[in-house]
Design an enzyme around this catalytic site. Structure first.
Site, PDB file in Angstrom:
ATOM      1  N   HIS A 119      -6.462   3.449   3.089  1.00 59.45           N
ATOM      2  CA  HIS A 119      -5.568   4.607   3.042  1.00 59.45           C
ATOM      3  C   HIS A 119      -6.229   5.886   3.549  1.00 59.45           C
ATOM      4  O   HIS A 119      -5.539   6.753   4.092  1.00 59.45           O
ATOM      5  CB  HIS A 119      -5.057   4.829   1.616  1.00 59.45           C
ATOM      6  CG  HIS A 119      -3.859   3.999   1.276  1.00 59.45           C
ATOM      7  ND1 HIS A 119      -3.954   2.724   0.770  1.00 59.45           N
ATOM      8  CD2 HIS A 119      -2.530   4.257   1.390  1.00 59.45           C
ATOM      9  CE1 HIS A 119      -2.738   2.244   0.574  1.00 59.45           C
ATOM     10  NE2 HIS A 119      -1.856   3.145   0.947  1.00 59.45           N
ATOM     11  N   ASN A 121       6.004  -2.310  -1.240  1.00 61.42           N
ATOM     12  CA  ASN A 121       5.098  -2.579  -0.114  1.00 61.42           C
ATOM     13  C   ASN A 121       4.695  -4.052  -0.127  1.00 61.42           C
ATOM     14  O   ASN A 121       3.509  -4.405  -0.050  1.00 61.42           O
ATOM     15  CB  ASN A 121       3.867  -1.675  -0.188  1.00 61.42           C
ATOM     16  CG  ASN A 121       3.246  -1.439   1.178  1.00 61.42           C
ATOM     17  OD1 ASN A 121       3.717  -1.971   2.184  1.00 61.42           O
ATOM     18  ND2 ASN A 121       2.192  -0.658   1.219  1.00 61.42           N
TER      19      ASN A 121
END
Length: 470
Positions: free
Chosen positions: A359, A323
Site C-alpha cells: 500500500h 477487496n
C-alpha cells in the site's frame, strides 16, 4: 469568468461542481470507459484472433492510462516488458524472486518520490495493481514447471504450462476494465477468455458474445446506488471529519455512531468503483464462473460481496467480502507459500506486512494492518473460549440472546470498522493520533488490552470454573 475558474479549466470546474478532485473524476470516468470499450468488443472483436483481441485491449488500456496519468504510464509499460523478459529468460524461483523484487522496489520508489500527506492518485495507483498481476504471472509460470501433486488446488487452476507471449502479457496487464483499480484475475482466466471458452454459441455452432449483459447491468446499477449514497453522505461527513472540532465536541455515543457513518462514507467510494469495474468486466465476459443449477455465473472477478459486507457481525466477514480478489491473490501466492514458517500467526503476519508495504510507505498503513492482526487475534481467541465452554455456548444459542447479540455485533462491526480505517485514511502519525484521541482511544481499550488483560482473565476464569465442576 474568474481567474480561479480559468486556472481550473472546464474539466476542473466539473470536478469542483460535483465535490471531487480532478484526478478522482478522471479516475471514475476511466473506470466507466470500460463499458463502451466492452460494447465495441462484443460487436466487432469477440470472434477475432487472440492477437487482435490483445491489440484491442492494449490500445484501450493505454488510452485510459494515458488520459489519467500521461507519461506516467511509461513506468507500467517498462515493468510489463521487463517481466516478460524475465519470464522467458529466467527459470524457477530465481524468476519469481527477480520479478517480485524489481517490481516492489520500483513501486516503493514511486511511493517515496510522489507521495504526499494524503491518498495520492498518480501512476502508482495502476502500478500497484499491476505489481500483483505481474507477480502472479511469474508464480503461475513457475507452478507450471512443478509436479502437479506439489500444487494446491488454487495453483492447479492457474498454473501455466508455458510462458505467455508478449501480446498476451500486455493484453492481460492493460485490460481496459481492470487496469486502473482492478479487479485482479489470473493469466489463465485471461487466456481462457480470449480463447472463447466463456463465449456463447448458437444452435448452429456460431460463436456469440457472452450472455452477460443483464449481470453487468445489475452490478452497474449497484455501483450507481453506492456512488449516490456516497454523495449523500458527503453532505454530512468528509474525509477530515473525525479530526475536526465539530466531531470532538460531541458526546461519546454520538462520536461512536458518527465514526461508523464516516467509515461507511470512506468505504462506499471504493465499493462503487469496484462495482463499476466489475460490471465492465462482466460485459466483456471475462468474469465467467461456470454454471450453478444450469445457470451461468458471472461473478468470477467479484471484488465485493455486498450481502456479507452489509450484514457483518465479525471482522472476518469484512475480510471475506471486501477487496475479495486481492485477498484471494494474497492467500494463494503469499499465505499458502509461507507454510514453511510452521505457524499460522507467522504466516498471517507475513501477509499483513506484505499488504502494508504494497500500500505504501506511510506509517498509517502499517498501523492499519497491525490493527487487523490484533482484531483477528481477539475474535478468534474469544470464539475459541466460547466454544470450549458448554454453558456459554448454550446461553448464546438461546433465541432471544441470539437476536440481541446480532444487534450488538452489527453495531460493534459498524463502529469499529470506522476505527480501523483511521490510520489508513489519515496516514501520518499526528493526524491519526488526533483521530484516536477524538475517539477516546476506544479501539485501544477494546482490542489492544485483550492479550494482556481480557484474554488472560477470561482464560483464568474458565480454568477455575472447570476445576470447580470437576
Amino acid at each position: 469568468m474568474s481567474e480561479q475558474n480559468v486556472e481550473l479549466g472546464l474539466f476542473g470546474l466539473v470536478a469542483h461542481a460535483v465535490g471531487v478532485s480532478e484526478p478522482a473524476l478522471k479516475l471514475l470516468l476511466g473506470v466507466l470507459a470500460g463499458y463502451p470499450f466492452a460494447l465495441i468488443y462484443r460487436k466487432y472483436l469477440f470472434n477475432q484472433s487472440e492477437n487482435r483481441q490483445c491489440l484491442y485491449f492494449i490500445s484501450c488500456g493505454l488510452l485510459i492510462g494515458l488520459w489519467n496519468y500521461g507519461f506516467g504510464m511509461f513506468h507500467c509499460l517498462l515493468s510489463i516488458l521487463l517481466t516478460y523478459l524475465a519470464v522467458h529468460f529466467l527459470k524457477g524461483l530465481a524468476m519469481v524472486a527477480v520479478v517480485s523484487a524489481f517490481n516492489f522496489t520500483y513501486l516503493l520508489a514511486g511511493y517515496c518520490y510522489y507521495s504526499t500527506d494524503s491518498y495520492d492518485i498518480t501512476w502508482t495507483m495502476p502500478y500497484c495493481i499491476l505489481v500483483l498481476r505481474l507477480m502472479g504471472v511469474t508464480f503461475d509460470v513457475y507452478d507450471g514447471t512443478r509436479p502437479k501433486e506439489e500444487l494446491s488446488s488454487d495453483a492447479l487452476k492457474t498454473a501455466l504450462p508455458q510462458p505467455p507471449t508478449l501480446l498476451q502479457m500486455f493484453g492481460h496487464s492493460l485490460f481496459p476494465s481492470a487496469c486502473l483499480v482492478g479487479p485482479q484475475f489470473s493469466m489463465r482466466r485471461f487466456l481462457d477468455f480470449i480463447g472463447a471458452k466463456f463465449h456463447s454459441k448458437s444452435p448452429e455452432g456460431e460463436l456469440l458474445p457472452p450472455e452477460s449483459v443483464n449481470w453487468a447491468l445489475v452490478r452497474f446499477s449497484m455501483g450507481v446506488f453506492y456512488l449516490a449514497f456516497f454523495q449523500l453522505l458527503s453532505l454530512f461527513v468528509y474525509d477530515d471529519y473525525i479530526i475536526s472540532d465539530d466531531f470532538a465536541s460531541m458526546n461519546l455515543i454520538k462520536r461512536m455512531i458518527w465514526l461508523g457513518v464516516w467509515g461507511r462514507f470512506i468505504l462506499y467510494k471504493y465499493i462503487s468503483c469496484w462495482l463499476f469495474a466489475e460490471g465492465a468486466c462482466i460485459l466483456f465476459g471475462i468474469s465467467h464462473n461456470g454454471e450453478e443449477n444450469g445457470v451461468t455465473q458471472w461473478n468470477g472477478v467479484q471484488n465485493i460481496k455486498l450481502s456479507v459486507f452489509e450484514n457483518s457481525t465479525e471482522f472476518n466477514h469484512y475480510i471475506m467480502s471486501f477487496n475479495v480478489n486481492t485477498n484471494q491473490w494474497v492467500a494463494q501466492h503469499v499465505y499458502k507459500r509461507l507454510k514453511f514458517l510452521g505457524n499460522k500467526h507467522y504466516s498471517q503476519g507475513g501477509v499483513l506486512l506484505f499488504l502494508a508495504v504494497w500500500h505504501g510507505v506511510h506509517s498509517g498503513y502499517y498501523v492499519t494492518f497491525w490493527h487487523e492482526f490484533m482484531v483477528m487475534l481477539m475474535e478468534r481467541d474469544l470464539q475459541s473460549l466460547i466454544k470450549s465452554s458448554p454453558t456459554a455456548d448454550a446461553f448464546l444459542k438461546n433465541p432471544i440472546v441470539k437476536a440481541l447479540l446480532q444487534v450488538v455485533l452489527r453495531l460493534y462491526t459498524f463502529i469499529f470498522m470506522g476505527w480501523s480505517l483511521l490510520p489508513f485514511v489519515y496516514l501520518k502519525f499526528p493526524r491519526y493520533w488526533k483521530a484516536f484521541s477524538n475517539c477516546s482511544f476506544a479501539g485501544v481499550f477494546v482490542f489492544y488490552l485483550w492479550p494482556i488483560l481480557y484474554g488472560p482473565l477470561l482464560r483464568m476464569m474458565a480454568k477455575k470454573r472447570r476445576k470447580t465442576q470437576e
